[in-house]
Design a protein around this motif. Structure first.
Motif, PDB file in Angstrom:
ATOM      1  N   ILE A 104      28.760  31.160 -14.960  1.00 40.18           N
ATOM      2  CA  ILE A 104      27.141  31.497 -15.118  1.00 40.18           C
ATOM      3  C   ILE A 104      26.442  31.738 -16.873  1.00 40.18           C
ATOM      4  CG2 ILE A 104      25.144  32.969 -14.473  1.00 40.18           C
ATOM      5  CD1 ILE A 104      26.900  32.826 -11.395  1.00 40.18           C
ATOM      6  N   SER A 105      27.424  32.446 -17.466  1.00 36.38           N
ATOM      7  CA  SER A 105      26.600  33.155 -18.564  1.00 36.38           C
ATOM      8  C   SER A 105      26.689  32.372 -19.460  1.00 36.38           C
ATOM      9  CB  SER A 105      28.091  34.364 -18.997  1.00 36.38           C
ATOM     10  OG  SER A 105      27.947  35.387 -17.732  1.00 36.38           O
ATOM     11  N   ASP A 106      27.878  31.132 -19.335  1.00 37.91           N
ATOM     12  CA  ASP A 106      27.433  30.160 -20.241  1.00 37.91           C
ATOM     13  C   ASP A 106      26.621  29.221 -19.826  1.00 37.91           C
ATOM     14  OD1 ASP A 106      29.682  32.053 -21.319  1.00 37.91           O
ATOM     15  OD2 ASP A 106      31.620  30.360 -21.161  1.00 37.91           O
ATOM     16  N   TRP A 107      26.812  29.058 -18.953  1.00 36.07           N
ATOM     17  CA  TRP A 107      25.302  27.850 -18.746  1.00 36.07           C
ATOM     18  C   TRP A 107      23.662  28.778 -19.240  1.00 36.07           C
ATOM     19  CZ3 TRP A 107      22.760  23.575 -17.722  1.00 36.07           C
ATOM     20  CH2 TRP A 107      22.658  23.568 -16.515  1.00 36.07           C
ATOM     21  N   LEU A 108      23.681  29.826 -18.886  1.00 34.21           N
ATOM     22  CA  LEU A 108      22.871  30.495 -18.942  1.00 34.21           C
ATOM     23  C   LEU A 108      22.360  30.926 -20.699  1.00 34.21           C
ATOM     24  CD1 LEU A 108      22.314  33.461 -16.676  1.00 34.21           C
ATOM     25  CD2 LEU A 108      20.874  31.601 -16.691  1.00 34.21           C
ATOM     26  N   ALA A 109      23.108  30.436 -21.426  1.00 34.85           N
ATOM     27  CA  ALA A 109      23.247  31.060 -22.671  1.00 34.85           C
ATOM     28  C   ALA A 109      23.227  29.156 -23.635  1.00 34.85           C
ATOM     29  CB  ALA A 109      24.796  31.276 -23.242  1.00 34.85           C
ATOM     30  N   TYR A 110      23.731  28.826 -22.476  1.00 38.10           N
ATOM     31  CA  TYR A 110      23.715  26.652 -23.806  1.00 38.10           C
ATOM     32  C   TYR A 110      21.663  27.224 -23.071  1.00 38.10           C
ATOM     33  CZ  TYR A 110      23.303  21.692 -23.547  1.00 38.10           C
ATOM     34  OH  TYR A 110      22.303  20.464 -23.512  1.00 38.10           O
ATOM     35  N   LEU A 111      21.254  27.247 -22.112  1.00 38.95           N
ATOM     36  CA  LEU A 111      19.530  26.828 -21.738  1.00 38.95           C
ATOM     37  C   LEU A 111      19.449  27.966 -22.856  1.00 38.95           C
ATOM     38  CD1 LEU A 111      19.576  27.613 -17.659  1.00 38.95           C
ATOM     39  CD2 LEU A 111      19.267  25.165 -19.362  1.00 38.95           C
ATOM     40  N   ASP A 112      19.241  28.360 -23.035  1.00 41.95           N
ATOM     41  CA  ASP A 112      18.634  29.924 -24.534  1.00 41.95           C
ATOM     42  C   ASP A 112      18.458  28.904 -25.533  1.00 41.95           C
ATOM     43  OD1 ASP A 112      18.070  31.508 -22.857  1.00 41.95           O
ATOM     44  OD2 ASP A 112      19.700  33.070 -23.023  1.00 41.95           O
ATOM     45  N   GLU A 113      20.246  29.122 -25.773  1.00 42.67           N
ATOM     46  CA  GLU A 113      20.008  28.222 -27.405  1.00 42.67           C
ATOM     47  C   GLU A 113      19.244  27.013 -26.930  1.00 42.67           C
ATOM     48  OE1 GLU A 113      24.719  27.423 -27.199  1.00 42.67           O
ATOM     49  OE2 GLU A 113      25.176  29.515 -27.339  1.00 42.67           O
ATOM     50  N   LEU A 114      18.916  26.269 -26.524  1.00 44.98           N
ATOM     51  CA  LEU A 114      18.174  25.338 -26.235  1.00 44.98           C
ATOM     52  C   LEU A 114      17.064  25.102 -26.624  1.00 44.98           C
ATOM     53  CD1 LEU A 114      19.458  22.283 -22.760  1.00 44.98           C
ATOM     54  CD2 LEU A 114      18.851  22.376 -25.564  1.00 44.98           C
ATOM     55  N   ALA A 115      16.092  27.010 -25.848  1.00 45.46           N
ATOM     56  CA  ALA A 115      15.120  27.395 -25.518  1.00 45.46           C
ATOM     57  C   ALA A 115      14.953  27.625 -27.656  1.00 45.46           C
ATOM     58  CB  ALA A 115      14.763  27.714 -25.712  1.00 45.46           C
ATOM     59  N   GLU A 116      15.664  27.909 -27.828  1.00 48.44           N
ATOM     60  CA  GLU A 116      15.886  28.516 -29.223  1.00 48.44           C
ATOM     61  C   GLU A 116      16.008  27.730 -30.458  1.00 48.44           C
ATOM     62  OE1 GLU A 116      18.904  31.654 -29.244  1.00 48.44           O
ATOM     63  OE2 GLU A 116      17.826  33.153 -27.948  1.00 48.44           O
ATOM     64  N   GLY A 117      16.175  26.327 -29.979  1.00 46.73           N
ATOM     65  CA  GLY A 117      16.534  25.223 -30.808  1.00 46.73           C
ATOM     66  C   GLY A 117      17.937  25.401 -31.661  1.00 46.73           C
ATOM     67  N   THR A 118      18.683  25.762 -31.465  1.00 43.43           N
ATOM     68  CA  THR A 118      20.108  26.149 -31.829  1.00 43.43           C
ATOM     69  C   THR A 118      20.756  24.143 -32.089  1.00 43.43           C
ATOM     70  OG1 THR A 118      20.587  27.828 -30.937  1.00 43.43           O
ATOM     71  CG2 THR A 118      22.427  26.580 -32.129  1.00 43.43           C
ATOM     72  N   VAL A 120      19.383  21.352 -33.287  1.00 39.22           N
ATOM     73  CA  VAL A 120      18.452  21.326 -33.819  1.00 39.22           C
ATOM     74  C   VAL A 120      17.427  19.766 -33.206  1.00 39.22           C
ATOM     75  CG1 VAL A 120      17.406  20.691 -36.110  1.00 39.22           C
ATOM     76  CG2 VAL A 120      19.370  21.710 -35.749  1.00 39.22           C
ATOM     77  N   GLN A 121      18.214  18.893 -32.867  1.00 36.11           N
ATOM     78  CA  GLN A 121      17.535  17.648 -32.099  1.00 36.11           C
ATOM     79  C   GLN A 121      17.116  17.782 -30.751  1.00 36.11           C
ATOM     80  OE1 GLN A 121      20.970  15.125 -34.056  1.00 36.11           O
ATOM     81  NE2 GLN A 121      19.952  13.784 -32.602  1.00 36.11           N
ATOM     82  N   HIS A 122      17.203  18.453 -30.273  1.00 35.80           N
ATOM     83  CA  HIS A 122      17.830  18.673 -28.650  1.00 35.80           C
ATOM     84  C   HIS A 122      16.586  20.019 -28.145  1.00 35.80           C
ATOM     85  CE1 HIS A 122      20.405  15.511 -27.940  1.00 35.80           C
ATOM     86  NE2 HIS A 122      20.580  15.651 -28.923  1.00 35.80           N
ATOM     87  N   THR A 123      15.788  19.708 -27.358  1.00 32.12           N
ATOM     88  CA  THR A 123      15.277  21.108 -26.355  1.00 32.12           C
ATOM     89  C   THR A 123      15.366  20.491 -25.358  1.00 32.12           C
ATOM     90  OG1 THR A 123      13.134  19.833 -26.068  1.00 32.12           O
ATOM     91  CG2 THR A 123      13.052  20.595 -27.647  1.00 32.12           C
ATOM     92  N   THR A 124      15.033  21.715 -23.947  1.00 33.24           N
ATOM     93  CA  THR A 124      14.990  21.159 -23.011  1.00 33.24           C
ATOM     94  C   THR A 124      14.656  20.299 -22.522  1.00 33.24           C
ATOM     95  OG1 THR A 124      15.063  23.696 -22.940  1.00 33.24           O
ATOM     96  CG2 THR A 124      15.133  22.428 -20.652  1.00 33.24           C
ATOM     97  N   GLU A 125      13.707  19.994 -22.207  1.00 31.99           N
ATOM     98  CA  GLU A 125      12.421  18.820 -21.906  1.00 31.99           C
ATOM     99  C   GLU A 125      13.654  17.504 -22.786  1.00 31.99           C
ATOM    100  OE1 GLU A 125      11.553  21.280 -23.566  1.00 31.99           O
ATOM    101  OE2 GLU A 125      10.523  21.842 -21.650  1.00 31.99           O
ATOM    102  N   GLY A 126      14.027  17.452 -23.662  1.00 36.71           N
ATOM    103  CA  GLY A 126      14.584  16.082 -24.158  1.00 36.71           C
ATOM    104  C   GLY A 126      15.456  16.368 -24.104  1.00 36.71           C
ATOM    105  N   VAL A 127      16.500  16.992 -23.296  1.00 39.21           N
ATOM    106  CA  VAL A 127      17.637  16.478 -22.544  1.00 39.21           C
ATOM    107  C   VAL A 127      17.005  15.851 -21.049  1.00 39.21           C
ATOM    108  CG1 VAL A 127      19.425  18.096 -21.667  1.00 39.21           C
ATOM    109  CG2 VAL A 127      19.006  18.719 -23.627  1.00 39.21           C
ATOM    110  N   LEU A 128      16.066  16.757 -20.307  1.00 38.64           N
ATOM    111  CA  LEU A 128      16.023  15.652 -19.137  1.00 38.64           C
ATOM    112  C   LEU A 128      15.331  15.054 -19.068  1.00 38.64           C
ATOM    113  CD1 LEU A 128      14.317  18.950 -17.310  1.00 38.64           C
ATOM    114  CD2 LEU A 128      16.531  18.212 -16.559  1.00 38.64           C
ATOM    115  N   LEU A 129      15.173  14.293 -20.157  1.00 38.50           N
ATOM    116  CA  LEU A 129      14.568  12.762 -20.531  1.00 38.50           C
ATOM    117  C   LEU A 129      16.145  11.878 -20.815  1.00 38.50           C
ATOM    118  CD1 LEU A 129      11.102  13.097 -22.461  1.00 38.50           C
ATOM    119  CD2 LEU A 129      11.626  12.738 -19.953  1.00 38.50           C
TER     120      LEU A 129
END
Length: 140
Positions: A104-118, A120-129
């Protein structure tokens, strides 16, 4: 568009999903081998270990319950016998719960990293597309 699974964001998500699958498999294995002493309620007087198997009230005041067990020689011996007979299984359950917490911690960290732009070429929306990204996000 590049293949999602060939970059760090995809590999990280794939790793998280794989760990989630391993957790589910271990949970199923453990659920098939629970000794009967764990299936009886703590207030079941028929259970040999009833005096030492406690419910969630233990978490509110663990020192009181530990002291109660240690003061009585019979329950202290029963506690030691229980530990000898079931320690390996209890350690597996502890390891499972620890794995769930880390997942759970790693999953939430991954979502945070996506949102923060860690990534670079991926966002949450982009991953879902992305087809693979969408599948892995649903599995996680």
């Amino acid at each position: 568009m590049t293949d999602f699974l060939s970059n760090v964001a995809g590999q990280t998500l794939l790793s998280i999903v794989a760990r989630g699958s391993a957790i589910i498999a271990e949970l199923r294995r453990l659920s098939d081998h629970i000794p009967s002493v764990f299936l009886r309620p703590a207030n079941d007087t028929k259970s040999k270990y009833a005096p030492i198997i406690l419910d969630f009230r233990y978490l509110k005041n663990p020192d009181e319950y530990e002291e109660r067990i240690e003061k009585n020689e019979e329950t202290a011996e029963l506690d030691e016998e229980f530990r000898e007979n079931h320690l390996a299984l209890l350690e597996r359950f502890y390891s499972l719960f620890e794995s769930i917490h880390k997942f759970i911690s790693d999953w939430l960290a991954y979502l945070d990293e996506l949102a923060e732009g860690t990534f670079v070429q991926h966002t949450t929306e982009g991953v879902l597309l992305d087809v693979e990204g969408k599948q892995l996000m649903a599995e996680a």
